[in-house]
Write an enzyme that holds these catalytic residues in place. Sequence first.
Site: not given
Length: 310
Positions: A82-83, A130, A132-133, A150, A152, A156, A243
């Site tokens: 995904k990254d 994101s 997308r989210r 933001r 990891n 979060r 991205c």
Amino acid sequence: MPGDLIRIVSRNSPMALAQVERVRAELAVLHPHVRTEVLPVTTTGDRWMGDLAQVEGKGAFTKEVDAALLRGDADLAVHCMKDVPGDRPIPAGTRFAGYLKRDDIRDALVDPQGRTLDQLPRGTRIGTSSVRRVAQLAASHPHLECVPIRGNANRRLEKMAAGDADALILAVSGLERIGRMDAVSEVLTLETMLPPIGAGVLALQCREDDTETTDVVSDLGDPATHRETSAERMLLHVLQGHCNSPIAGYARTERSGELSLRAAVFTPDGKTVLHAHEWAGRLDPATLGTSVAVALLRQGARELIDGIAH
Ligand SMILES: NCc1[nH]cc(CCC(=O)O)c1CC(=O)O
């Protein structure tokens, strides 16, 4: 490289290190004589807490890892698929030797009060950066508010606990890897939250000329995951997703063994949703990816993708 030592480079987040442990465990079963060492590196994406588009987008999570592999400081890189950027080829001189069997592809709601998405009151601040989210939440739950967050997954969760957000959307696979499935209040259906290209897939990347490591680690590869990833990545490539693209999609191996690929492209406000779903039939996975991408382009996907700054 001596054939019995594989040096593995990865991001140094708890999730990335858990991924490396999975690779080591699977290697230990198939190739018990192979020893492994881990080289953790901090990436630009880990250091930079602003908008990812300002630091070359998604490559921010892979650049330093790729560099260590190419320099010969390590023999194997483990990446969340995904990254891995989809709008450019993977770094020259490297190749993917295989993809581990896919994990859960769904996203989850993390609400400290244990509510579902439908139970959250108006104005609840959902931490996610994101597009997308954000787009899909705007479409299904327009009364909720998305706030950028933001870092990891562990960071979060800490930031949410500190009050930066009321709830989070995170990938189930990531939460499993860091041992925090206890935090999940609802696993979202694919109808509510279509996953990103490459969700739940770990890629094993080697130097192109290193046939020895490639041969060893390719034994860890899962054929169905490989087909699904090939279809999804070709879709992303043809769409030239960057991205910051609100693109979602997943390929699935149906019980019949046939591959299907579902994908969607959104405007950030979720008001426009382009959708396509096709079965491979006689097509190879990459051609299926191309076909679904073209179906989306016919509906205007190019304009939606290019309409967003990156
Ligand atoms: N953007 C960071 C990232 N990269 C991969 C995963 C999840 C694990 C995966 O899909 O392999 C995550 C965390 C998240 O989005 O919650």
